[in-house]
Write a protein that holds these residues in place. Structure first.
Motif, PDB file in Angstrom:
ATOM      1  N   GLN A  92      28.297  -6.674   2.236  1.00 49.18           N
ATOM      2  CA  GLN A  92      27.571  -5.540   2.459  1.00 49.18           C
ATOM      3  C   GLN A  92      27.674  -4.357   1.691  1.00 49.18           C
ATOM      4  O   GLN A  92      28.578  -4.184   0.873  1.00 49.18           O
ATOM      5  CB  GLN A  92      28.126  -5.035   3.799  1.00 49.18           C
ATOM      6  CG  GLN A  92      27.147  -4.141   4.547  1.00 49.18           C
ATOM      7  CD  GLN A  92      27.728  -3.789   5.987  1.00 49.18           C
ATOM      8  OE1 GLN A  92      27.857  -4.686   6.675  1.00 49.18           O
ATOM      9  NE2 GLN A  92      27.988  -2.633   6.189  1.00 49.18           N
ATOM     10  N   ASN A  97      19.912  -0.486   2.425  1.00 51.07           N
ATOM     11  CA  ASN A  97      19.297  -1.814   3.240  1.00 51.07           C
ATOM     12  C   ASN A  97      19.710  -1.558   4.815  1.00 51.07           C
ATOM     13  O   ASN A  97      19.834  -2.642   5.302  1.00 51.07           O
ATOM     14  CB  ASN A  97      19.834  -3.035   2.490  1.00 51.07           C
ATOM     15  CG  ASN A  97      19.096  -3.137   1.247  1.00 51.07           C
ATOM     16  OD1 ASN A  97      18.035  -2.784   0.860  1.00 51.07           O
ATOM     17  ND2 ASN A  97      19.832  -3.842   0.450  1.00 51.07           N
ATOM     18  N   ALA A  98      19.844  -0.473   5.210  1.00 51.56           N
ATOM     19  CA  ALA A  98      20.439  -0.088   6.586  1.00 51.56           C
ATOM     20  C   ALA A  98      21.824  -1.130   6.990  1.00 51.56           C
ATOM     21  O   ALA A  98      21.633  -1.528   8.366  1.00 51.56           O
ATOM     22  CB  ALA A  98      19.209  -0.544   7.527  1.00 51.56           C
ATOM     23  N   GLY A  99      22.546  -1.357   5.956  1.00 50.75           N
ATOM     24  CA  GLY A  99      23.875  -1.978   6.201  1.00 50.75           C
ATOM     25  C   GLY A  99      23.501  -3.484   6.428  1.00 50.75           C
ATOM     26  O   GLY A  99      24.473  -3.966   7.309  1.00 50.75           O
ATOM     27  N   LYS A 100      22.508  -3.927   5.897  1.00 52.81           N
ATOM     28  CA  LYS A 100      22.246  -5.354   6.049  1.00 52.81           C
ATOM     29  C   LYS A 100      23.358  -6.147   5.246  1.00 52.81           C
ATOM     30  O   LYS A 100      23.570  -5.855   4.189  1.00 52.81           O
ATOM     31  CB  LYS A 100      20.772  -5.701   5.198  1.00 52.81           C
ATOM     32  CG  LYS A 100      20.294  -7.255   5.407  1.00 52.81           C
ATOM     33  CD  LYS A 100      18.867  -7.145   5.412  1.00 52.81           C
ATOM     34  CE  LYS A 100      18.304  -6.732   3.838  1.00 52.81           C
ATOM     35  NZ  LYS A 100      16.907  -7.019   3.690  1.00 52.81           N
ATOM     36  N   SER A 101      23.674  -7.375   5.709  1.00 55.99           N
ATOM     37  CA  SER A 101      25.016  -8.168   5.162  1.00 55.99           C
ATOM     38  C   SER A 101      24.267  -9.548   4.682  1.00 55.99           C
ATOM     39  O   SER A 101      23.102 -10.005   5.395  1.00 55.99           O
ATOM     40  CB  SER A 101      25.840  -8.676   6.411  1.00 55.99           C
ATOM     41  OG  SER A 101      26.289  -7.490   6.692  1.00 55.99           O
TER      42      SER A 101
ATOM     43  N   THR B  32      20.653   0.832  14.076  1.00 54.56           N
ATOM     44  CA  THR B  32      20.138  -0.386  13.257  1.00 54.56           C
ATOM     45  C   THR B  32      20.537  -1.720  14.218  1.00 54.56           C
ATOM     46  O   THR B  32      22.052  -1.737  14.266  1.00 54.56           O
ATOM     47  CB  THR B  32      20.500  -0.358  11.886  1.00 54.56           C
ATOM     48  OG1 THR B  32      19.995   0.786  11.403  1.00 54.56           O
ATOM     49  CG2 THR B  32      20.094  -1.590  11.371  1.00 54.56           C
ATOM     50  N   PHE B  34      20.195  -6.030  14.071  1.00 55.26           N
ATOM     51  CA  PHE B  34      19.647  -7.079  13.534  1.00 55.26           C
ATOM     52  C   PHE B  34      19.172  -8.330  14.361  1.00 55.26           C
ATOM     53  O   PHE B  34      20.291  -8.711  15.118  1.00 55.26           O
ATOM     54  CB  PHE B  34      20.590  -7.534  12.157  1.00 55.26           C
ATOM     55  CG  PHE B  34      21.120  -6.302  11.244  1.00 55.26           C
ATOM     56  CD1 PHE B  34      22.222  -5.519  11.615  1.00 55.26           C
ATOM     57  CD2 PHE B  34      20.288  -6.341  10.249  1.00 55.26           C
ATOM     58  CE1 PHE B  34      22.464  -4.566  10.951  1.00 55.26           C
ATOM     59  CE2 PHE B  34      20.604  -5.089   9.126  1.00 55.26           C
ATOM     60  CZ  PHE B  34      21.540  -4.205   9.614  1.00 55.26           C
ATOM     61  N   TYR B  36      18.885 -12.526  14.112  1.00 57.80           N
ATOM     62  CA  TYR B  36      19.098 -13.887  13.341  1.00 57.80           C
ATOM     63  C   TYR B  36      18.520 -14.955  13.966  1.00 57.80           C
ATOM     64  O   TYR B  36      18.691 -15.058  15.449  1.00 57.80           O
ATOM     65  CB  TYR B  36      20.641 -13.896  12.796  1.00 57.80           C
ATOM     66  CG  TYR B  36      21.359 -12.851  12.009  1.00 57.80           C
ATOM     67  CD1 TYR B  36      21.585 -11.658  12.563  1.00 57.80           C
ATOM     68  CD2 TYR B  36      21.351 -13.045  10.787  1.00 57.80           C
ATOM     69  CE1 TYR B  36      22.288 -10.746  11.933  1.00 57.80           C
ATOM     70  CE2 TYR B  36      21.793 -12.198   9.796  1.00 57.80           C
ATOM     71  CZ  TYR B  36      22.367 -11.010  10.640  1.00 57.80           C
ATOM     72  OH  TYR B  36      23.122 -10.040   9.808  1.00 57.80           O
ATOM     73  N   THR B  49      15.278  -6.533  10.612  1.00 52.35           N
ATOM     74  CA  THR B  49      16.098  -5.174  10.975  1.00 52.35           C
ATOM     75  C   THR B  49      15.115  -4.487  11.706  1.00 52.35           C
ATOM     76  O   THR B  49      14.357  -4.053  11.741  1.00 52.35           O
ATOM     77  CB  THR B  49      16.398  -4.593   9.705  1.00 52.35           C
ATOM     78  OG1 THR B  49      16.913  -5.536   8.762  1.00 52.35           O
ATOM     79  CG2 THR B  49      17.340  -3.507  10.020  1.00 52.35           C
ATOM     80  N   ARG B  97      25.263  -2.284  14.324  1.00 53.07           N
ATOM     81  CA  ARG B  97      26.363  -1.570  13.754  1.00 53.07           C
ATOM     82  C   ARG B  97      26.289  -0.228  14.177  1.00 53.07           C
ATOM     83  O   ARG B  97      25.205   0.433  14.531  1.00 53.07           O
ATOM     84  CB  ARG B  97      25.791  -1.280  12.217  1.00 53.07           C
ATOM     85  CG  ARG B  97      25.974  -2.459  11.136  1.00 53.07           C
ATOM     86  CD  ARG B  97      25.601  -2.122   9.738  1.00 53.07           C
ATOM     87  NE  ARG B  97      26.685  -1.103   9.236  1.00 53.07           N
ATOM     88  CZ  ARG B  97      26.390  -0.315   8.598  1.00 53.07           C
ATOM     89  NH1 ARG B  97      25.191   0.094   8.258  1.00 53.07           N
ATOM     90  NH2 ARG B  97      27.200   0.553   7.917  1.00 53.07           N
ATOM     91  N   GLN B 105      28.935  -5.064  11.158  1.00 48.65           N
ATOM     92  CA  GLN B 105      28.132  -5.723  12.092  1.00 48.65           C
ATOM     93  C   GLN B 105      28.818  -6.440  13.175  1.00 48.65           C
ATOM     94  O   GLN B 105      29.746  -7.087  12.820  1.00 48.65           O
ATOM     95  CB  GLN B 105      26.971  -6.669  11.662  1.00 48.65           C
ATOM     96  CG  GLN B 105      26.049  -6.142  10.846  1.00 48.65           C
ATOM     97  CD  GLN B 105      24.927  -7.088  10.202  1.00 48.65           C
ATOM     98  OE1 GLN B 105      24.542  -7.963  10.934  1.00 48.65           O
ATOM     99  NE2 GLN B 105      24.635  -7.086   8.979  1.00 48.65           N
TER     100      GLN B 105
END
Lengths: 113, 116
Positions: A92, A97-101, B32, B34, B36, B49, B97, B105
């Motif tokens: 991360q 990137n908004a904390g995108k992993s 936020t 996510f 998947y 996102t 998050r 996350q």
């Protein structure tokens, strides 16, 4: 884009043995995360690493944040049957990137009793 | 610890049906979230996102009109698979998050979607 190379892809070990898996990247990450996923369930966070060189333990699990910020490893000591599952690393980049992993492809662990 | 609840856990429905999946953060506020998708024996593929109060950001190749995302509050995001077809069958997982610099996350338990 960023990619993580996770190895090994799978491991077959005897109960009681130690296990080691790692992730490497061509990009720098500010956070490394290790998750475990059981069949039919979502990943569960095992260890979070936030500082280069950091070594953190969670019971029989130990993970380290590589000093170059481009790699991390996870060790499991004295494995037991319930350690079976898929282990994912994730990198991360702070709050960008908004904390995108970015996730590795996973290491499937099988433990023989 | 942070808990993320995903519902339903399993859906079986006919082709052409629209399916809504909910993702809730139970003990923290998530600006936020996510979404998947995971195929058997593969890693997690980020679809989008979800941003509270604004439009979702979709990954390349993910159809916005097919996978509608709504993040109406700080604790709830929904994914609607519109007019689902058998090729949409998959394992869908959400994560959330908390705010702050050291917040990983946390994942829901996933939804197994089977389209007949």
């Amino acid at each position: 884009g960023q990619q993580l190379n996770q190895s090994p892809q799978s491991m077959f070990i005897q109960e009681g043995e130690d296990v080691s898996m790692n992730c490497t990247s061509s990009s720098i990450f500010n956070t490394w995360l290790w998750y475990k996923q059981d069949p039919g369930e979502g990943p569960v966070l095992l260890i979070a690493l936030y500082k280069a060189g950091e070594l953190t333990s969670n019971g029989r699990l130990t993970a380290q944040f590589g000093i170059t910020r481009k790699d991390s490893f996870l060790n499991i000591s004295a494995s037991i049957p319930s350690d079976v599952g898929i282990y994912f690393c994730a990198g991360q980049i702070g709050n960008t990137n908004a904390g995108k992993s970015t996730f590795g492809d996973g290491t499937t662990l099988t433990v023989k009793p | 610890g942070a808990v993320v609840s995903q519902h339903p856990s399993r859906v079986i429905c006919k082709s052409g049906t629209s399916v809504k999946i909910e993702c809730r953060s139970l003990d923290f506020q998530a600006t936020t979230m996510f979404w998947y998708r995971q195929f058997p024996k593969q890693s997690l593929m980020l679809m989008a996102t979800s941003n509270e109060g604004s439009k979702a950001t979709y990954e390349q190749g993910v159809e916005k009109d097919k996978f509608l995302i709504n993040h109406a509050s700080l604790t709830l995001s929904t994914l609607t698979v519109t007019s689902a077809h058998p090729e949409d069958s998959s394992f869908y997982i959400c994560s959330a998050r908390d705010t702050g610099p050291r917040t990983p996350q946390h994942f829901g338990d996933g939804t197994r979607l089977s389209i007949l």
